[in-house]
Design an enzyme around this catalytic site. Structure first.
Site, PDB file in Angstrom:
ATOM      1  CG  ASN A   1      -0.451  -0.237   2.521  1.00 40.90           C
ATOM      2  OD1 ASN A   1       0.568  -0.892   2.672  1.00 40.90           O
ATOM      3  ND2 ASN A   1      -1.107   0.291   3.528  1.00 40.90           N
TER       4      ASN A   1
ATOM      5  CD  GLU B   1      -1.564   4.687   4.616  1.00 39.31           C
ATOM      6  OE1 GLU B   1      -1.066   5.532   5.392  1.00 39.31           O
ATOM      7  OE2 GLU B   1      -2.286   3.737   5.001  1.00 39.31           O
TER       8      GLU B   1
ATOM      9  CB  CYS C   1      -5.182  -1.487  -1.631  1.00 44.14           C
ATOM     10  SG  CYS C   1      -6.525  -0.728  -0.722  1.00 44.14           S
TER      11      CYS C   1
ATOM     12  CD  GLU D   1      -5.088  -6.124  -1.179  1.00 44.44           C
ATOM     13  OE1 GLU D   1      -4.637  -4.971  -1.147  1.00 44.44           O
ATOM     14  OE2 GLU D   1      -5.734  -6.627  -0.256  1.00 44.44           O
TER      15      GLU D   1
ATOM     16  CB  CYS E   1     -10.761  -3.091   0.678  1.00 42.40           C
ATOM     17  SG  CYS E   1     -10.063  -2.376  -0.818  1.00 42.40           S
TER      18      CYS E   1
ATOM     19  CB  CYS F   1      -8.359  -4.907  -3.528  1.00 40.93           C
ATOM     20  SG  CYS F   1      -7.344  -3.461  -3.150  1.00 40.93           S
TER      21      CYS F   1
HETATM   22  N1  THU Z   1      -5.276  -1.595   2.490  1.00 40.07           N
HETATM   23  C1  THU Z   1      -4.700  -2.410   1.561  1.00 40.07           C
HETATM   24  O1  THU Z   1      -3.561  -2.187   1.132  1.00 40.07           O
HETATM   25  N2  THU Z   1      -5.424  -3.470   1.110  1.00 40.07           N
HETATM   26  C2  THU Z   1      -6.678  -3.787   1.511  1.00 40.07           C
HETATM   27  O2  THU Z   1      -7.300  -4.696   0.965  1.00 40.07           O
HETATM   28  C3  THU Z   1      -7.284  -3.060   2.626  1.00 40.07           C
HETATM   29  C4  THU Z   1      -6.608  -1.805   3.022  1.00 40.07           C
HETATM   30  C5  THU Z   1      -4.510  -0.442   2.964  1.00 40.07           C
HETATM   31  C6  THU Z   1      -5.081   0.892   2.551  1.00 40.07           C
HETATM   32  C7  THU Z   1      -4.558   1.800   3.636  1.00 40.07           C
HETATM   33  O3  THU Z   1      -3.252   2.218   3.289  1.00 40.07           O
HETATM   34  C8  THU Z   1      -4.443   0.894   4.851  1.00 40.07           C
HETATM   35  O4  THU Z   1      -4.485  -0.431   4.372  1.00 40.07           O
HETATM   36  C9  THU Z   1      -5.566   1.094   5.876  1.00 40.07           C
HETATM   37  O5  THU Z   1      -6.815   1.004   5.281  1.00 40.07           O
END
Ligand code: THU
Length: 132
Positions: free
Chosen positions: A45, A47, A56, A58, A89, A92
């Site tokens: 991920n 940000e 994210c 994935e 999520c 993804c």
């Molecule tokens: N996140 C992911 O990388 N993948 C997911 O399937 C769920 C959430 C990340 C996004 C954000 O940077 C952090 O997790 C918190 O939501």
């Protein structure tokens, strides 16, 4: 996917997680997507100070694979920061379903046993091209 292949993919997802850029949530996620070309595309991920700009792990892996010319996949391993294996999520799952209707998904925590599931189980009624 054999147990050994799943183990190997989880090792790569855990390594990718170490490269996550998550200064806001502090929730690090790594993904390792195995292409039919045999290449493992890693993602984490990433940000952003404008939170909606976050991508994210994935989706990072999928975008990386597609941009490298691979659109067919055998499996994906995902490692989150949760103490127990957590699912991807909805965004993804939707993005993965564009390229694989029933991709095996291996869920893992930073340590411990992984859990095998699939897109079809987690997103049984995906919105797809033929629905347009
Ligand atoms: N996140 C992911 O990388 N993948 C997911 O399937 C769920 C959430 C990340 C996004 C954000 O940077 C952090 O997790 C918190 O939501």
């Amino acid at each position: 996917m054999t147990r050994a292949e799943c183990d190997a993919l989880v090792v790569r997802a855990r390594a990718a997680r170490q490269r996550a850029y998550a200064p806001y949530s502090k929730y690090l996620v790594g993904a390792a997507l195995l292409g039919v070309d045999g290449v493992i595309y890693e993602g984490c991920n990433v940000e952003n100070a404008s939170y909606g700009g976050t991508i994210c792990a994935e989706r990072t892996a999928v975008v990386r694979a597609v941009a490298s010319g691979c659109r067919e996949f055998r499996a994906i391993a995902i490692t989150t920061s949760s103490p127990k294996p957590a699912p991807p999520c909805g965004f993804c799952l939707q993005v993965m379903s564009e390229f694989a209707s029933d991709l095996p998904i291996i869920l893992s925590a930073p340590k411990g046993a992984w859990k095998l599931t699939s897109i079809r189980k987690l997103l049984p009624m995906a919105f797809v091209k033929k629905d347009l």
